[in-house]
Design a protein around this motif. Structure first.
Motif, short mmCIF file in Angstrom:
data_model
loop_
_atom_site.label_atom_id
_atom_site.label_comp_id
_atom_site.label_asym_id
_atom_site.label_seq_id
_atom_site.Cartn_x
_atom_site.Cartn_y
_atom_site.Cartn_z
N SER A 51 0.83 -1.20 0.00
CA SER A 51 0.00 0.00 0.00
C SER A 51 0.87 1.26 0.00
N ALA A 52 2.00 1.22 0.71
CA ALA A 52 2.89 2.39 0.76
C ALA A 52 3.44 2.71 -0.63
N THR A 53 3.85 1.69 -1.36
CA THR A 53 4.38 1.89 -2.71
C THR A 53 3.28 2.41 -3.63
N ARG A 54 2.12 1.82 -3.51
CA ARG A 54 1.01 2.18 -4.40
C ARG A 54 0.55 3.61 -4.18
N VAL A 55 0.34 4.00 -2.94
CA VAL A 55 -0.26 5.30 -2.67
C VAL A 55 0.69 6.45 -3.00
N LEU A 56 1.99 6.21 -2.98
CA LEU A 56 2.96 7.27 -3.29
C LEU A 56 3.26 7.37 -4.78
N TYR A 121 6.38 15.44 6.57
CA TYR A 121 5.10 15.41 7.27
C TYR A 121 3.97 14.96 6.35
N LEU A 122 3.94 15.48 5.14
CA LEU A 122 2.87 15.12 4.21
C LEU A 122 2.93 13.65 3.81
N VAL A 123 4.13 13.11 3.63
CA VAL A 123 4.25 11.69 3.30
C VAL A 123 3.62 10.85 4.41
N GLY A 124 3.94 11.19 5.66
CA GLY A 124 3.36 10.47 6.78
C GLY A 124 1.84 10.59 6.82
N ALA A 125 1.34 11.81 6.57
CA ALA A 125 -0.10 12.04 6.60
C ALA A 125 -0.81 11.27 5.49
N ILE A 126 -0.21 11.25 4.30
CA ILE A 126 -0.80 10.53 3.17
C ILE A 126 -0.87 9.03 3.45
N LEU A 127 0.22 8.48 3.99
CA LEU A 127 0.24 7.05 4.30
C LEU A 127 -0.76 6.71 5.40
#
Length: 255
Positions: A51-56, A121-127
């Motif tokens: 999911s982390a790879t996909r969402v980014l 911060y945004l990467v963490g929030a998106i994940l």
């Protein structure tokens, strides 16, 4: 462990850890905890379909490819005589070394430019939003605004707390995977010798009680326990300050 449960365990851990890093106000605790939750799925970037790879998106793909190649390179040069043939998924990114390095990089980047802090911060929030739900967007945005006000006076004021959130999330992930039957080699590098022919020995914290990922046990036992842990962790920093005056007023009215 499933990604949603990794994120939920990260949320509970973030709520519990926030006071230890000097964050006590809800406007500080909530975004910090959400970032721990988000980075609690970050280590799975070593899998191309996670999911982390996909969402980014394409960034996730590039990071995933780089991480997989780096993990394979390190593994090939450090594996023991009885270790697995290849070491890509659940190897380098699932160690305490990776957690500290990524957390340190996150902190270091914020000293270069405050925009880096926003990106981390945004990467963490998106994940976190991807695994916990869209409700994360509102408190995450509020937290970003509150942090922005602090950083206007001192661009590096929250640098180490941001790095701590990243590292804590990665550590929580490895501990979660260590509860499963596959185990997790999160202590790799601490002992400079082989144990039964392995240097990447998997640790299973629950031993014979370890569960399989996406099993009924994870859904019916582990997830409810994580929900309870989240409520317990939230009580002293979020729920108690809000509910205590209400309960006190109700008690006085009933007296």
């Amino acid at each position: 462990m499933m990604g949603s449960n990794h994120a939920l365990s990260g949320l509970a851990a973030g709520l519990a850890l926030a006071p230890a890093v000097g964050l006590t106000e809800p406007t500080q605790v909530i975004p910090f905890s959400l970032n721990v939750a988000g980075y609690a799925v970050f280590p799975d970037l070593d899998h191309p379909s996670s999911s982390a790879t996909r969402v980014l998106g394409w960034v996730g793909e590039k990071v995933s490819n780089t991480l997989r190649a780096t993990s394979a390179w390190v593994y090939e040069r450090t594996k023991g005589s009885r270790d697995e043939p290849t070491g890509v998924h659940r190897h380098l990114s699932h160690t305490w070394i990776f957690a500290l390095v990524v957390g340190g990089i996150a902190t270091g980047l914020t000293f270069i430019t405050p925009w880096a802090a926003l990106a981390v911060y945004l990467v963490g929030a998106i994940l976190a939003a991807d695994r916990l739900g869209d409700w994360v967007a509102v408190p995450a945005a509020g937290g970003a605004a509150a942090a922005g006000m602090v950083m206007l006076d001192d661009p590096t004021a929250l640098s180490w707390q941001l790095g701590a959130a990243v590292a804590a999330g990665c550590i929580v992930h490895t501990l979660g995977d260590a509860l499963t039957v596959s185990g997790c080699p999160f202590l790799f590098g601490l002992l400079p010798f082989e144990i039964r022919g392995e240097t990447w020995w998997e640790i299973r914290l629950l031993g014979p009680l370890s569960f399989r990922t996406n099993s009924p046990t994870e859904h019916r036992v582990v997830r409810p326990l994580l929900l309870v842990a989240t409520v317990v962790a939230a009580w002293p920093v979020l729920l108690s300050p809000f509910l205590s005056p209400v309960l006190q007023a109700f008690t006085e009215m009933s007296a």
